[in-house]
Design a protein around this motif. Sequence first.
Motif, PDB file in Angstrom:
ATOM      1  N   GLY A  74      13.226  -4.600  -7.807  1.00  0.00           N
ATOM      2  CA  GLY A  74      14.915  -3.714  -7.930  1.00  0.00           C
ATOM      3  C   GLY A  74      15.346  -2.993  -7.611  1.00  0.00           C
ATOM      4  O   GLY A  74      16.988  -2.952  -7.309  1.00  0.00           O
ATOM      5  N   PRO A  75      14.568  -1.886  -7.566  1.00  0.00           N
ATOM      6  CA  PRO A  75      14.739  -0.603  -6.642  1.00  0.00           C
ATOM      7  C   PRO A  75      15.144  -0.642  -5.574  1.00  0.00           C
ATOM      8  O   PRO A  75      16.174  -0.387  -4.707  1.00  0.00           O
ATOM      9  N   GLU A  76      14.599  -1.870  -4.879  1.00  0.00           N
ATOM     10  CA  GLU A  76      14.763  -1.937  -3.282  1.00  0.00           C
ATOM     11  C   GLU A  76      16.208  -2.675  -3.323  1.00  0.00           C
ATOM     12  O   GLU A  76      17.475  -2.333  -1.935  1.00  0.00           O
ATOM     13  N   ALA A  77      16.878  -3.022  -4.353  1.00  0.00           N
ATOM     14  CA  ALA A  77      18.468  -4.336  -4.233  1.00  0.00           C
ATOM     15  C   ALA A  77      19.272  -2.621  -4.333  1.00  0.00           C
ATOM     16  O   ALA A  77      20.249  -3.573  -3.795  1.00  0.00           O
ATOM     17  N   GLY A  78      18.979  -1.997  -4.926  1.00  0.00           N
ATOM     18  CA  GLY A  78      20.279  -0.851  -5.269  1.00  0.00           C
ATOM     19  C   GLY A  78      20.133  -0.895  -6.576  1.00  0.00           C
ATOM     20  O   GLY A  78      20.270  -1.887  -7.101  1.00  0.00           O
TER      21      GLY A  78
END
Length: 368
Positions: free
Chosen positions: A67-71
């Motif tokens: 989730g965080p890696e997707a932005g």
Amino acid sequence: MVLTAEQINNIGITGRVTSSLSMLGTITIISTFVFSRHFRSPIHRIIFFNAFFNLLDSVATMISVSGPEAGDYSSLCQFQGFALQMFPLADVLWTLAMALDTYLVVFHHHDAHSLQKLEYKFIGSITIVTFIPAIVFLFIRSPAKGPVYGNETIWCSISPNWLILRFALYYGPVWLAIGLIIICYALIGIEITRLRVEFKLTDDENIALTSNLSNNQFIPDRTQASVTTTIETNSSDAIKQADTSESHITSFSSVHQAVTSRPLTSNSTPMNYQSPKQRRVSFKQYILMPALFFLALLATWVAPTINRISTFINPDYQSYSLLLAVSTLGSLRGFWNGVIFTTIGMKGWKRRVVEKKIPNRSGRRLHC
């Protein structure tokens, strides 16, 4: 402290493994409830309803660090933030519903039918209370702070820029509900202690009551009446609990009602609390499952709360071990629920099987 890529990867792997265990536990709850008539008590029903919330919660935690890696503005991050705002809070509120059910049995002699009427209110209120803020947060964003749901290292949830909002509408309600649960069980414990003292029970004895009173029926005024109450002992492996499919829960407070009842009218007759058509319920068994759920709830929320307080005090502080604990414990909600549901449920089912094989059970009678 900034986490390394390897540490973040370890957190992601751990979160997905524990999320898989939670999904397995949740599926076990749903399938067991559907296919076995022995798991149909009011507490089992509440756990069954909560299982669907737990399942969606596990989907969100399974996303983990992706989730965080997707932005922050990605659909994946926003969905994860929405789910982690709604479903963990719902789990706490369902645990509160279990405590309220137990309280109503003890102090207001509710039976299974009365408790079942409350289930629709529980479903509606818990869904509304958790869904409204979760969906509203999707549309709140500002140029300075960005969206409400954003990068929280281990997953997307309310971002550090909206930390006050997270305390007010997430941790605040969670610990308020936990406080109410503690109050409920404290009152229940006091009442159990009072009855043990009143009837001079030992620690090895359970209170197993039967009553033929309806939910709103009280003993009328009388001058004198004889009421028989059976107090079963655990000296044997005999069960105090019969088939839950009869859907009856006996009021623990009937003892108090029998002892303190007022005189009957001339047209009234003494009432016997030994109705054979109603199942006997060992209150110790009835309270065990919701109490264990509450302990699992505490274990789940202590680490995230400590982490959030640490972040509030020092926004730049990150502890790898603490974040790993948050990811692990926060992803195990469905797993603990499944373990408690099946373990305690199977224990009760085995007792009922033994009870059917032992028609004559030892016990001592107390006449009031």
